[in-house]
Motif scaffolding. Structure first.
Motif, mmCIF file in Angstrom:
data_model
loop_
_atom_site.group_PDB
_atom_site.id
_atom_site.type_symbol
_atom_site.label_atom_id
_atom_site.label_comp_id
_atom_site.label_asym_id
_atom_site.label_seq_id
_atom_site.Cartn_x
_atom_site.Cartn_y
_atom_site.Cartn_z
ATOM 1 N N GLY A 81 -22.681 -126.399 -48.691
ATOM 2 C CA GLY A 81 -22.113 -127.545 -47.984
ATOM 3 C C GLY A 81 -22.926 -127.886 -46.752
ATOM 4 N N GLN A 82 -23.396 -126.890 -46.032
ATOM 5 C CA GLN A 82 -24.232 -127.132 -44.860
ATOM 6 C C GLN A 82 -25.571 -127.726 -45.260
ATOM 7 N N LEU A 83 -26.119 -127.252 -46.371
ATOM 8 C CA LEU A 83 -27.416 -127.725 -46.836
ATOM 9 C C LEU A 83 -27.327 -129.157 -47.370
ATOM 10 N N ILE A 84 -26.291 -129.423 -48.201
ATOM 11 C CA ILE A 84 -26.138 -130.743 -48.810
ATOM 12 C C ILE A 84 -25.527 -131.733 -47.823
ATOM 13 N N GLY A 85 -24.590 -131.279 -47.042
ATOM 14 C CA GLY A 85 -23.903 -132.150 -46.109
ATOM 15 C C GLY A 85 -22.539 -132.594 -46.595
ATOM 16 N N ASP A 86 -22.141 -132.207 -47.815
ATOM 17 C CA ASP A 86 -20.830 -132.584 -48.350
ATOM 18 C C ASP A 86 -20.202 -131.340 -48.975
ATOM 19 N N LEU A 87 -19.065 -130.913 -48.444
ATOM 20 C CA LEU A 87 -18.405 -129.693 -48.890
ATOM 21 C C LEU A 87 -17.822 -129.847 -50.299
ATOM 22 N N THR A 88 -17.383 -131.040 -50.673
ATOM 23 C CA THR A 88 -16.799 -131.264 -51.995
ATOM 24 C C THR A 88 -17.849 -131.105 -53.090
ATOM 25 N N ILE A 89 -19.004 -131.675 -52.893
ATOM 26 C CA ILE A 89 -20.078 -131.538 -53.877
ATOM 27 C C ILE A 89 -20.548 -130.081 -53.940
ATOM 28 N N ALA A 90 -20.615 -129.432 -52.806
ATOM 29 C CA ALA A 90 -21.021 -128.020 -52.776
ATOM 30 C C ALA A 90 -20.020 -127.164 -53.549
ATOM 31 N N PHE A 91 -18.727 -127.439 -53.374
ATOM 32 C CA PHE A 91 -17.698 -126.679 -54.097
ATOM 33 C C PHE A 91 -17.830 -126.909 -55.596
#
Length: 111
Positions: A81-91
């Motif tokens: 989430g920190q790398l991508i910037g979106d926690l939903t996509i990271a999840f």
């Protein structure tokens, strides 16, 4: 053994059809069965009672492994989430990767 069974079945069919008498059937069957060697029965192995397996004290149990996996997935989700910037996509990405690992593990168990 299957040849012996087939021979006995052939004799029974001949007896039912009337090709041979009951006495001829009994003597032919006895002759076939006499060709079989007697099996030697050995006593069973006497082994010590199996010791119950003890888990290593350093290995986590099943609940510990589950907790470890959940913590790892949570940490991976946070980092992605920190790398991508979106926690939903990271999840979503982490859940898909974990599902792929679980499916691969079950396939390995099956065969």
């Amino acid at each position: 053994m299957t040849a012996i069974f087939e021979e006995i079945r052939r004799l029974e069919a001949a007896r039912k059809n009337g090709a041979i008498s009951e006495a001829e059937f009994a003597s032919a069957k006895a002759r076939v069965l006499d060709t079989v060697e007697d099996a030697t029965v050995l006593p069973p192995f006497e082994t010590a009672a199996p010791r119950p397996r003890s888990a290593a004290s350093t290995a986590p149990g099943p609940w510990g492994l589950m907790l470890l996996g959940l913590c790892g997935a949570g940490l991976l989700t946070f980092l992605a989430g920190q790398l991508i910037g979106d926690l939903t996509i990271a999840f979503t990405l982490v859940a898909a990767c974990v599902a792929a690992v679980v499916v691969a593990a079950f396939r390995k168990l099956e065969g």
